[in-house]
Design a protein around this motif. Structure first.
Motif, short mmCIF file in Angstrom:
data_model
loop_
_atom_site.label_atom_id
_atom_site.label_comp_id
_atom_site.label_asym_id
_atom_site.label_seq_id
_atom_site.Cartn_x
_atom_site.Cartn_y
_atom_site.Cartn_z
N ASP A 112 18.69 -35.92 -23.31
CA ASP A 112 18.73 -37.28 -23.86
C ASP A 112 17.30 -37.70 -24.16
O ASP A 112 16.50 -37.95 -23.26
CB ASP A 112 19.38 -38.22 -22.83
CG ASP A 112 19.44 -39.65 -23.31
OD1 ASP A 112 19.39 -39.87 -24.54
OD2 ASP A 112 19.53 -40.56 -22.46
N LEU A 129 20.14 -43.25 -18.14
CA LEU A 129 21.34 -42.41 -18.15
C LEU A 129 22.08 -42.48 -16.80
O LEU A 129 23.31 -42.44 -16.77
CB LEU A 129 20.92 -40.97 -18.48
CG LEU A 129 21.99 -39.97 -18.86
CD1 LEU A 129 22.90 -40.48 -19.95
CD2 LEU A 129 21.33 -38.67 -19.31
N ASP A 160 17.81 -36.50 -18.49
CA ASP A 160 17.23 -37.74 -19.00
C ASP A 160 15.72 -37.55 -19.20
O ASP A 160 14.97 -37.39 -18.24
CB ASP A 160 17.49 -38.88 -18.00
CG ASP A 160 17.15 -40.24 -18.58
OD1 ASP A 160 16.48 -40.28 -19.64
OD2 ASP A 160 17.54 -41.26 -17.98
N THR A 191 21.55 -42.78 -25.52
CA THR A 191 21.95 -42.57 -24.13
C THR A 191 23.47 -42.70 -23.98
O THR A 191 24.12 -41.90 -23.33
CB THR A 191 21.20 -43.56 -23.23
OG1 THR A 191 19.81 -43.31 -23.38
CG2 THR A 191 21.58 -43.38 -21.78
N ASP A 224 13.84 -39.78 -20.71
CA ASP A 224 13.19 -41.08 -20.90
C ASP A 224 12.46 -41.48 -19.62
O ASP A 224 12.85 -42.44 -18.94
CB ASP A 224 14.23 -42.11 -21.32
CG ASP A 224 13.60 -43.22 -22.14
OD1 ASP A 224 12.36 -43.31 -22.17
OD2 ASP A 224 14.35 -44.01 -22.74
N SER A 254 24.89 -39.60 -25.42
CA SER A 254 24.65 -38.45 -24.54
C SER A 254 25.69 -38.42 -23.43
O SER A 254 26.30 -37.39 -23.15
CB SER A 254 23.27 -38.52 -23.90
OG SER A 254 22.26 -38.46 -24.86
#
Lengths: 274, 232
Positions: free
Chosen positions: A119, A46, A38, A17, A40, A20
């Motif tokens: 990411d 992020l 993002d 992250t 995740d 990124s």
């Protein structure tokens, strides 16, 4: 021609992250239009690293499920006007992502931006495979230690088999970004050396980011290190990595190489074995 | 001085990969119609399935849902089929039933259909992999030799019916000689393996000395013992 780039690693906590955010900001600083996505879902981070956590209204899952239009969910950075964030949802999990939905969103982002940076979450499950699915370029973030290197090797194998490009028999550019590198500790044998990692992973080196307190400081202030302190060695390493991604031949790696050693510079010139 | 009782050395466990001929069936929805076709088939060729192990591919049937899959499997059992494994299942599909304990990771390769003519074209007897075998990847080639042009990573495995050649560092596992009497060997240009096996003999890295580490090595089975020797 827009490019989709996944930042991935397999292992958690190696700096996906952070990298990124730094790469995305450095690309925007170089004049490119960039969106950071993002993937995740459930562990959204992020937005914090970019200092945008209080501006999130809609997220990736809302767009995938059709609850919001893409422009409603995109957050423009206040410092760099060509940098945008498509945040993940914190209240959902990876099952909320669908293959069709991700494809649709990525296609739409390709129309709007020069660079779509995905990411990836840690792991090799759905979140990570969907994040890499449509990539043209992959940045594999690795720490100089054996478990991170083995997990990166696993991820490279997946990049070569589970992405749209791999399935179509096309080439997917893969780059190694070695983070949290400490030249002195590597020299003492307490850490793997750059050449050892390259030897095992056999993909070209994009950059070596030195271990540095600047990175954590910047993250906690909600600013990518390339924005917060561009003169810091870590920030320079990311900036050089971005110049390489844009096709420049950058030889100097003053961030990690000691004055006498042209070793790391030479490693950049080396072609990967496979 | 008291005589020390000699402790008997534990017996060596011989684990061996073997392949067996199994029949593979892929039931298709609608299952009622599929079963009536199967019953017709059994009336005409009962001998085909007699006493043969069977692997059932659930990929298509799973679309009908858990209940239908369980009824289908029971239907096969009552017809006397000996199901030894399942393919194409998905998590949760068979939970809580005795089917959940069936093996689902089955190595193997497609053999031509049972009634195919004997003049079917010759399958290749060697496999060349250009590039590294990455961690987590498993190369299984029963028909003959495997050649890897690149490294075999830590956590990767190469399993061959014949010999294995690695032009690079061997850091993961290599198991050669699955076919009996294959006189198989393993060759690598750099020995850093986690485990090697030839013809049902296995050794992990702790069993060979540091002297071979990083060197070009060949491994073979010699009168019941695994021999590792440097090539350089």
């Amino acid at each position: 021609m827009s490019k989709v780039m996944v930042v991935t690693s397999g292992k958690g906590g190696v700096g996906k992250t952070t990298s990124s955010a730094a790469l995305g900001a450095a690309l925007a600083q170089a004049g490119q239009s960039v969106v950071l996505v993002d993937f995740d879902v459930g562990l959204r981070n992020l937005d914090l690293i970019l200092g945008a956590e209080r501006r999130v209204v809609f997220d990736l899952v809302n767009v995938i499920q059709g609850d919001a239009k893409l422009p409603q969910a995109l957050i423009r950075d206040k410092r760099l006007e060509t940098l945008h964030l498509l945040p993940a949802s914190q209240t959902r999990d990876k099952d909320a992502l669908t293959a069709d939905g991700v494809e649709r969103v990525i296609d739409e982002l390709r129309q709007r931006f020069d660079w779509v940076l995905c990411d990836s979450p840690a792991g090799i499950e759905k979140g990570a495979t969907l994040a890499m699915r449509h990539a043209d370029v992959a940045v594999v973030v690795t720490n100089p230690e054996v478990s991170s290197v083995r997990d990166s090797d696993r991820i490279i194998g997946m990049l070569d088999s589970k992405t749209v490009r791999a399935e179509a028999g096309e080439k997917l550019e893969k780059h190694l970004l070695l983070t949290r590198y400490d030249t002195a500790r590597a020299a003492r044998g307490e850490m793997m050396k750059v050449e050892d990692v390259l030897e095992i992973l056999a993909i070209p080196l994009l950059g070596v980011v030195p271990e540095s307190p600047d990175v954590l400081t910047a993250s906690n202030l909600g600013a990518p290190v390339t924005l917060h302190n561009p003169a810091a060695p870590a920030a320079k390493a990311y900036a050089n990595a971005v110049r390489r991604l844009m096709g420049e031949d950058v030889r100097d790696e003053d961030a990690a190489a000691p004055k006498r050693g042209g070793l790391i510079s030479r490693l950049f010139g080396r072609r990967a074995a496979a | 001085m008291p005589q020390q009782a000699e402790t008997p050395s534990p017996p060596g466990i011989q684990v061996r990969g073997r392949s067996f001929m199994a029949l593979a069936l892929t039931p298709e929805p609608p299952l009622a119609i599929w079963f009536s076709a199967l019953d017709d088939h059994l009336r005409n060729a009962a001998g085909l399935f007699a006493d043969r192990p069977l692997v059932v591919d659930l990929t298509l049937a799973a679309a009908e849902g858990r209940e239908a899959v369980l009824i289908m499997l029971d239907g096969l059992e009552t017809r006397g089929f000996r199901v030894i494994g399942l393919e194409g299942t998905r998590p949760g599909l068979l939970d809580g039933t005795h089917w959940a304990r069936m093996p689902t990771q089955l190595h193997g390769r497609e053999v031509a259909e049972m009634r195919a003519s004997p003049s079917a074209k010759q399958a290749p007897t060697s496999l060349v992999i250009e590039g590294p075998v990455r961690s987590g990847q498993s190369v299984f080639f029963e028909a003959g030799d495997v050649t890897v042009i690149g490294a075999v990573a830590s956590g990767a495995e190469v399993i061959a019916g014949g010999s294995i050649h690695v032009y690079g560092a061997l850091r993961g596992r290599a198991i050669a000689g699955l076919r009996p009497n294959s006189d198989a060997r393993i060759f690598c240009s750099r020995m850093e393996a986690e485990m090697v096996g030839v013809d049902r003999l296995y050794r992990t890295a702790e069993h060979w000395g540091a002297g071979l580490h990083g060197r070009a090595v060949q491994i073979r089975s010699d009168r019941g013992a695994l021999r590792l020797s440097a090539l350089d």
